[in-house]
Design a protein around this motif. Structure first.
Motif, short mmCIF file in Angstrom:
data_model
loop_
_atom_site.label_atom_id
_atom_site.label_comp_id
_atom_site.label_asym_id
_atom_site.label_seq_id
_atom_site.Cartn_x
_atom_site.Cartn_y
_atom_site.Cartn_z
N SER A 172 -30.90 3.50 -38.23
CA SER A 172 -32.23 3.08 -38.63
C SER A 172 -32.28 1.65 -39.13
O SER A 172 -33.32 1.03 -39.16
CB SER A 172 -32.76 4.03 -39.72
OG SER A 172 -31.89 4.02 -40.82
N THR A 173 -31.15 1.13 -39.57
CA THR A 173 -31.14 -0.24 -40.07
C THR A 173 -31.16 -1.21 -38.91
O THR A 173 -30.50 -1.00 -37.89
CB THR A 173 -29.89 -0.50 -40.93
OG1 THR A 173 -28.74 -0.19 -40.16
CG2 THR A 173 -29.92 0.34 -42.19
N MET A 174 -31.89 -2.30 -39.10
CA MET A 174 -32.03 -3.29 -38.03
C MET A 174 -30.87 -4.28 -38.12
O MET A 174 -30.96 -5.28 -38.80
CB MET A 174 -33.37 -4.01 -38.15
CG MET A 174 -34.56 -3.12 -37.89
SD MET A 174 -36.10 -4.03 -37.92
CE MET A 174 -37.28 -2.71 -37.66
N ASP A 175 -29.77 -3.97 -37.45
CA ASP A 175 -28.62 -4.84 -37.54
C ASP A 175 -28.23 -5.45 -36.20
O ASP A 175 -27.20 -6.07 -36.08
CB ASP A 175 -27.42 -4.08 -38.12
CG ASP A 175 -27.05 -2.86 -37.29
OD1 ASP A 175 -27.76 -2.57 -36.32
OD2 ASP A 175 -26.04 -2.21 -37.61
N LYS A 176 -29.08 -5.24 -35.18
CA LYS A 176 -28.78 -5.79 -33.86
C LYS A 176 -29.92 -6.70 -33.42
O LYS A 176 -31.07 -6.29 -33.40
CB LYS A 176 -28.58 -4.66 -32.84
CG LYS A 176 -27.33 -3.82 -33.11
CD LYS A 176 -27.14 -2.73 -32.08
CE LYS A 176 -28.10 -1.58 -32.32
NZ LYS A 176 -27.78 -0.41 -31.45
N GLN A 177 -29.58 -7.94 -33.05
CA GLN A 177 -30.58 -8.91 -32.60
C GLN A 177 -30.77 -8.80 -31.10
O GLN A 177 -29.80 -8.76 -30.34
CB GLN A 177 -30.12 -10.34 -32.94
CG GLN A 177 -30.15 -10.66 -34.43
CD GLN A 177 -31.55 -10.95 -34.93
OE1 GLN A 177 -32.46 -11.19 -34.14
NE2 GLN A 177 -31.73 -10.90 -36.23
N ALA A 178 -32.03 -8.75 -30.67
CA ALA A 178 -32.30 -8.65 -29.23
C ALA A 178 -33.54 -9.45 -28.85
O ALA A 178 -34.50 -9.52 -29.62
CB ALA A 178 -32.48 -7.19 -28.82
N LEU A 179 -33.48 -10.01 -27.66
CA LEU A 179 -34.62 -10.72 -27.08
C LEU A 179 -35.32 -9.79 -26.10
O LEU A 179 -34.66 -9.11 -25.31
CB LEU A 179 -34.12 -11.97 -26.35
CG LEU A 179 -35.14 -12.79 -25.56
CD1 LEU A 179 -36.18 -13.41 -26.47
CD2 LEU A 179 -34.42 -13.88 -24.75
N MET A 180 -36.64 -9.74 -26.16
CA MET A 180 -37.43 -8.96 -25.20
C MET A 180 -38.24 -9.92 -24.34
O MET A 180 -39.08 -10.66 -24.85
CB MET A 180 -38.36 -8.00 -25.92
CG MET A 180 -39.39 -7.30 -25.02
SD MET A 180 -38.68 -6.19 -23.79
CE MET A 180 -38.36 -4.75 -24.83
N ILE A 181 -37.96 -9.94 -23.04
CA ILE A 181 -38.75 -10.71 -22.08
C ILE A 181 -39.75 -9.75 -21.45
O ILE A 181 -39.37 -8.78 -20.81
CB ILE A 181 -37.86 -11.33 -20.98
CG1 ILE A 181 -36.78 -12.23 -21.60
CG2 ILE A 181 -38.72 -12.11 -19.98
CD1 ILE A 181 -37.31 -13.43 -22.35
N TYR A 182 -41.03 -10.05 -21.62
CA TYR A 182 -42.08 -9.12 -21.18
C TYR A 182 -43.03 -9.80 -20.20
O TYR A 182 -43.56 -10.87 -20.46
CB TYR A 182 -42.86 -8.63 -22.40
CG TYR A 182 -44.02 -7.69 -22.08
CD1 TYR A 182 -43.87 -6.63 -21.18
CD2 TYR A 182 -45.27 -7.88 -22.68
CE1 TYR A 182 -44.93 -5.78 -20.90
CE2 TYR A 182 -46.34 -7.02 -22.41
CZ TYR A 182 -46.16 -5.98 -21.51
OH TYR A 182 -47.21 -5.13 -21.23
N ASN A 183 -43.23 -9.15 -19.04
CA ASN A 183 -44.20 -9.62 -18.06
C ASN A 183 -45.37 -8.64 -18.03
O ASN A 183 -45.28 -7.57 -17.43
CB ASN A 183 -43.56 -9.71 -16.67
CG ASN A 183 -44.50 -10.29 -15.63
OD1 ASN A 183 -45.68 -10.51 -15.90
ND2 ASN A 183 -44.00 -10.53 -14.44
N SER A 184 -46.45 -9.01 -18.71
CA SER A 184 -47.61 -8.12 -18.84
C SER A 184 -48.40 -8.00 -17.55
O SER A 184 -49.31 -7.17 -17.46
CB SER A 184 -48.52 -8.61 -19.97
OG SER A 184 -48.94 -9.94 -19.72
#
Length: 299
Positions: free
Chosen positions: A2-14
């Protein structure tokens, strides 16, 4: 976790695929955060060479880059990602029209199946292709019928999904002439010539033609090359159907070989298709980059 310990990029094409599929995007974000990812979200229009978020995620050694879009979005991301010495693990959420690459990873158009794979942490290294100065994940093609994916209108893809490609395929097949011929130098002693079309595939399927290559092996440092000799429409149609339904083992029109490099000779009238997108490349030299990406994958 539940803890936010991982960094991630989200590339989104709407704008990718059917509009109805995008209703799942807010749920997707919530689930990823519950898994433990701290997300930074960017739209595809923000992927420029200046201040590129993909380069930053690589340089800061983030844990993952997620792509919510279709094959074109994946290809756009890959142009920046493949150049970096450190590349975060890639997760693909299939929001596109055909989602060829997601199918190659074993996730056939199901966003929640992809979430399950990411939650369980299933990853593997995969090969990618390089054509000149451009990269591709799944398919490279040129010649007659190869422009269907990028010439089919966005509005038609949004409303009809993959059927839009089928309609454009039929229109092109029936109403257009075959292109000028293509040649491929696949080794010092082998040149394949008088071609109207070629396909380079990471997997063994393209569009409606599933399992074109039987007993296919993945990530062995080779891609599949399908070539089509210049011929009339009826002969080509029969050969395609025979290949799809495994009706004949030998074809003088459609042939298969495995390659890890090659030099392609294309007339100026012919454009290159990489992962469904029209590409302008500086050279026509092809090579496989073995195990270049780490991806979340079912298979």
């Amino acid at each position: 976790m539940s803890t936010m310990d991982k960094q991630a990029l989200m590339i989104y094409n709407s704008f990718s695929g059917k509009k109805s599929a995008h209703k799942a995007f807010p749920i997707l974000l919530k689930k990823l955060e519950e898994i433990g990812y701290q997300l930074t979200i960017h739209q595809t229009k923000e992927l420029t060479s200046i201040g590129n978020p993909i380069k930053k995620a690589c340089q800061d050694r983030w844990d993952a880059i997620f792509i919510a879009g279709g094959d074109g979005t994946i290809n756009q991301t890959l142009q920046f990602l493949a150049e970096e010495p450190f590349r975060p693990t890639v997760g693909v959420f299939p929001f596109g029209t055909s989602n060829e690459f997601a199918q190659y990873l074993g996730m056939s158009g199901n966003v929640f199946q992809a979430l399950s794979v990411i939650e369980n942490g299933f990853t593997k290294p995969i090969d990618i292709g390089k054509f000149g100065n451009h990269y591709f994940a799944n398919i490279a093609a040129a010649g007659w019928l190869s422009d269907i994916t990028y010439k089919t209108s966005r509005s038609l893809k949004s409303s009809l999904g993959e059927w839009a490609y089928v309609l454009y395929f039929l229109k092109t097949f029936l109403l257009t002439k075959q292109s000028d011929t293509i040649s491929i130098d696949v080794s010092p002693n082998k040149v394949i010539s008088n071609l109207s079309l070629f396909l380079i595939m990471n997997g063994n399927s393209v569009g409606p033609f599933e399992s074109l290559i039987k007993n296919s092996t993945h990530n062995d440092g080779y891609f599949h090359l399908l070539t089509c000799k210049k011929t009339n429409r009826l002969q080509l149609l029969f050969s395609l159907l025979a290949k799809k339904f495994n009706l004949t083992k030998n074809s003088s029109i459609i042939n298969h070989t495995k390659i890890k490099s090659g030099c392609f000779i294309l007339p100026e009238t012919i454009a290159l298709n990489l992962d469904g997108e029209k590409a302008q490349v500086k050279s026509l030299q092809f090579e496989v980059l073995p195990q270049h990406l780490q991806v979340f994958s079912l298979g």
